[in-house]
Design a protein around this motif. Structure first.
Motif, PDB file in Angstrom:
ATOM      1  N   ASN A   1       0.837  -1.196   0.000  1.00  0.00           N
ATOM      2  CA  ASN A   1       0.000   0.000   0.000  1.00  0.00           C
ATOM      3  C   ASN A   1       0.873   1.248   0.000  1.00  0.00           C
ATOM      4  O   ASN A   1       1.787   1.370   0.817  1.00  0.00           O
ATOM      5  CB  ASN A   1      -0.914  -0.005   1.228  1.00  0.00           C
ATOM      6  CG  ASN A   1      -1.854  -1.199   1.230  1.00  0.00           C
ATOM      7  OD1 ASN A   1      -2.671  -1.346   0.329  1.00  0.00           O
ATOM      8  ND2 ASN A   1      -1.733  -2.065   2.216  1.00  0.00           N
TER       9      ASN A   1
ATOM     10  N   LEU B   1      -7.367   3.252  -4.624  1.00  0.00           N
ATOM     11  CA  LEU B   1      -8.322   3.085  -3.531  1.00  0.00           C
ATOM     12  C   LEU B   1      -8.972   4.430  -3.205  1.00  0.00           C
ATOM     13  O   LEU B   1      -9.746   4.936  -3.980  1.00  0.00           O
ATOM     14  CB  LEU B   1      -7.610   2.474  -2.322  1.00  0.00           C
ATOM     15  CG  LEU B   1      -6.914   1.120  -2.598  1.00  0.00           C
ATOM     16  CD1 LEU B   1      -6.095   0.680  -1.397  1.00  0.00           C
ATOM     17  CD2 LEU B   1      -7.931   0.063  -2.976  1.00  0.00           C
ATOM     18  N   ASN B   2      -8.627   5.030  -2.093  1.00  0.00           N
ATOM     19  CA  ASN B   2      -9.261   6.275  -1.669  1.00  0.00           C
ATOM     20  C   ASN B   2      -8.572   7.490  -2.275  1.00  0.00           C
ATOM     21  O   ASN B   2      -7.348   7.600  -2.250  1.00  0.00           O
ATOM     22  CB  ASN B   2      -9.247   6.372  -0.145  1.00  0.00           C
ATOM     23  CG  ASN B   2      -9.946   5.202   0.506  1.00  0.00           C
ATOM     24  OD1 ASN B   2      -9.335   4.166   0.704  1.00  0.00           O
ATOM     25  ND2 ASN B   2     -11.221   5.341   0.809  1.00  0.00           N
TER      26      ASN B   2
ATOM     27  N   PHE C   1      -4.592   6.644  -2.200  1.00  0.00           N
ATOM     28  CA  PHE C   1      -4.031   5.457  -1.587  1.00  0.00           C
ATOM     29  C   PHE C   1      -4.180   4.370  -2.645  1.00  0.00           C
ATOM     30  O   PHE C   1      -5.223   4.266  -3.300  1.00  0.00           O
ATOM     31  CB  PHE C   1      -4.801   5.059  -0.322  1.00  0.00           C
ATOM     32  CG  PHE C   1      -4.567   5.981   0.842  1.00  0.00           C
ATOM     33  CD1 PHE C   1      -3.299   6.130   1.375  1.00  0.00           C
ATOM     34  CD2 PHE C   1      -5.615   6.687   1.407  1.00  0.00           C
ATOM     35  CE1 PHE C   1      -3.076   6.975   2.453  1.00  0.00           C
ATOM     36  CE2 PHE C   1      -5.409   7.534   2.481  1.00  0.00           C
ATOM     37  CZ  PHE C   1      -4.132   7.682   3.009  1.00  0.00           C
TER      38      PHE C   1
ATOM     39  N   GLU D   1      -3.012   0.185  -4.024  1.00  0.00           N
ATOM     40  CA  GLU D   1      -2.458  -1.138  -3.761  1.00  0.00           C
ATOM     41  C   GLU D   1      -1.653  -1.573  -4.978  1.00  0.00           C
ATOM     42  O   GLU D   1      -2.175  -1.608  -6.094  1.00  0.00           O
ATOM     43  CB  GLU D   1      -3.587  -2.135  -3.501  1.00  0.00           C
ATOM     44  CG  GLU D   1      -3.125  -3.572  -3.342  1.00  0.00           C
ATOM     45  CD  GLU D   1      -4.288  -4.548  -3.315  1.00  0.00           C
ATOM     46  OE1 GLU D   1      -4.033  -5.763  -3.374  1.00  0.00           O
ATOM     47  OE2 GLU D   1      -5.448  -4.103  -3.249  1.00  0.00           O
TER      48      GLU D   1
ATOM     49  N   LYS E   1      -1.221   8.594   9.067  1.00  0.00           N
ATOM     50  CA  LYS E   1      -2.384   7.737   9.302  1.00  0.00           C
ATOM     51  C   LYS E   1      -3.259   8.212  10.454  1.00  0.00           C
ATOM     52  O   LYS E   1      -4.210   7.524  10.832  1.00  0.00           O
ATOM     53  CB  LYS E   1      -1.915   6.302   9.571  1.00  0.00           C
ATOM     54  CG  LYS E   1      -1.094   5.719   8.431  1.00  0.00           C
ATOM     55  CD  LYS E   1      -0.556   4.345   8.758  1.00  0.00           C
ATOM     56  CE  LYS E   1       0.312   3.819   7.623  1.00  0.00           C
ATOM     57  NZ  LYS E   1       0.856   2.477   7.900  1.00  0.00           N
TER      58      LYS E   1
ATOM     59  N   HIS F   1      -6.381  -1.396   5.308  1.00  0.00           N
ATOM     60  CA  HIS F   1      -6.612  -1.425   3.870  1.00  0.00           C
ATOM     61  C   HIS F   1      -7.413  -2.679   3.533  1.00  0.00           C
ATOM     62  O   HIS F   1      -7.332  -3.694   4.236  1.00  0.00           O
ATOM     63  CB  HIS F   1      -5.281  -1.423   3.115  1.00  0.00           C
ATOM     64  CG  HIS F   1      -4.544  -0.122   3.216  1.00  0.00           C
ATOM     65  ND1 HIS F   1      -4.911   1.007   2.509  1.00  0.00           N
ATOM     66  CD2 HIS F   1      -3.459   0.239   3.952  1.00  0.00           C
ATOM     67  CE1 HIS F   1      -4.083   1.995   2.797  1.00  0.00           C
ATOM     68  NE2 HIS F   1      -3.203   1.563   3.668  1.00  0.00           N
ATOM     69  N   ASP F   2      -8.171  -2.595   2.464  1.00  0.00           N
ATOM     70  CA  ASP F   2      -9.079  -3.695   2.124  1.00  0.00           C
ATOM     71  C   ASP F   2      -8.357  -5.014   1.885  1.00  0.00           C
ATOM     72  O   ASP F   2      -8.924  -6.085   2.080  1.00  0.00           O
ATOM     73  CB  ASP F   2      -9.898  -3.328   0.879  1.00  0.00           C
ATOM     74  CG  ASP F   2     -10.872  -2.191   1.154  1.00  0.00           C
ATOM     75  OD1 ASP F   2     -11.188  -1.966   2.340  1.00  0.00           O
ATOM     76  OD2 ASP F   2     -11.308  -1.529   0.186  1.00  0.00           O
TER      77      ASP F   2
ATOM     78  N   SER G   1      -0.239  -2.420   6.572  1.00  0.00           N
ATOM     79  CA  SER G   1      -1.644  -2.788   6.383  1.00  0.00           C
ATOM     80  C   SER G   1      -2.608  -1.788   7.018  1.00  0.00           C
ATOM     81  O   SER G   1      -3.794  -1.774   6.699  1.00  0.00           O
ATOM     82  CB  SER G   1      -1.909  -4.177   6.968  1.00  0.00           C
ATOM     83  OG  SER G   1      -1.720  -4.169   8.372  1.00  0.00           O
TER      84      SER G   1
ATOM     85  N   ARG H   1      -4.434   1.615   7.523  1.00  0.00           N
ATOM     86  CA  ARG H   1      -4.769   2.773   6.695  1.00  0.00           C
ATOM     87  C   ARG H   1      -5.024   4.017   7.536  1.00  0.00           C
ATOM     88  O   ARG H   1      -4.604   5.117   7.184  1.00  0.00           O
ATOM     89  CB  ARG H   1      -6.013   2.452   5.858  1.00  0.00           C
ATOM     90  CG  ARG H   1      -6.537   3.636   5.059  1.00  0.00           C
ATOM     91  CD  ARG H   1      -7.838   3.289   4.359  1.00  0.00           C
ATOM     92  NE  ARG H   1      -8.653   4.474   4.159  1.00  0.00           N
ATOM     93  CZ  ARG H   1      -9.945   4.455   3.897  1.00  0.00           C
ATOM     94  NH1 ARG H   1     -10.585   3.315   3.815  1.00  0.00           N
ATOM     95  NH2 ARG H   1     -10.612   5.573   3.734  1.00  0.00           N
TER      96      ARG H   1
END
Length: 237
Positions: free
Chosen positions: A87, A112-113, A121, A123, A149, A176-177, A222, A224
């Motif tokens: 990430n 992602l976001n 963000f 991956e 964070k 994170h997912d 990991s 977020r």
């Protein structure tokens, strides 16, 4: 004195020394995934140009304008292990179309976001296979710093009276997912904490952990986002 007796005594002394001094040896908790090589590489290509507001990135902790570091920083992505996902922060030159987003994901980078401006963000998977058209969209790649964070006040140790419980702090953690929840729970335990709630649908946790280990937790790739638990509701007539 016979040799076997000397060897026997030496072994006994060594065992006693390990028993006596092992409590003094601090074992560093394992990370869910170790991306030290990737992060060290990206740090080499991290420079700011805060006179350029066109590409200013606004995080909850700070604002900064990174200098373009592609294609040099792209070499760092090759150090992601084949079976892992990393990430990171990524900034594109322009807002991507749906087709570009889909192609990025197909080739190993999932946005992602969104973060203003033109940053996400993201991956990144090991063994990325991006074509030149997609690579031309990338302006900057960088690590997600531990202090990025959470709110600056929490990073500085202010969790609010409602968030503290002696030397412990009660936190809400969003992963994170792609993060494995069971391995995160193990990490929390290794850091002397405990999980009090897990919301599987959002991959988020409520935990209690020693305040001194907060920054070590934030250093986990990991993770977020970290926040204190909400203050108690104030009842008014």
């Amino acid at each position: 004195m016979k040799l076997w007796f000397v060897v026997f005594v030496s072994i006994v002394v060594l065992i006693l020394a390990l028993i006596l001094f092992s409590p003094l040896i601090k074992v560093k908790p394992n990370k869910i995934s170790d991306f030290t090589d990737v992060e060290s590489c990206l740090q080499k290509y991290y420079f700011e140009d805060n006179s350029n507001s066109t590409y200013k990135i606004s995080l909850i902790s700070r604002e900064f304008s990174p200098k373009e570091n592609y294609p040099k920083a792209w070499e760092c992505m090759r150090q992601i292990p084949k079976d892992k996902s990393y990430n990171l922060l990524i900034q594109l030159k322009d807002a991507p179309s749906k087709d570009v987003k889909a192609l990025l994901e197909l080739n190993g980078i999932k946005l992602l976001n969104y973060i203003p401006k033109n940053a996400w963000f993201a991956e990144a998977k090991g063994e990325l296979m991006l074509n030149k058209v997609l690579l031309s969209q990338i302006r900057w790649l960088g690590i997600i710093r531990p202090e990025d964070k959470m709110q600056k006040s929490l990073w500085e140790g202010n969790a609010g009276s409602w968030g503290l419980n002696g030397n412990d702090v009660n936190l809400v953690i969003k992963l994170h997912d792609n993060a494995p929840s069971q391995m995160f729970e193990t990490l929390v335990t290794e850091l002397g904490g405990e999980v009090t709630e897990h919301v599987n649908t959002s991959n988020s946790f409520t935990i209690k952990i020693p305040m001194k280990n907060l920054k070590m937790l934030a250093n986990e790739n990991s993770v977020r986002y970290i926040d204190t638990i909400a203050p108690p509701a104030v009842i008014t007539n």
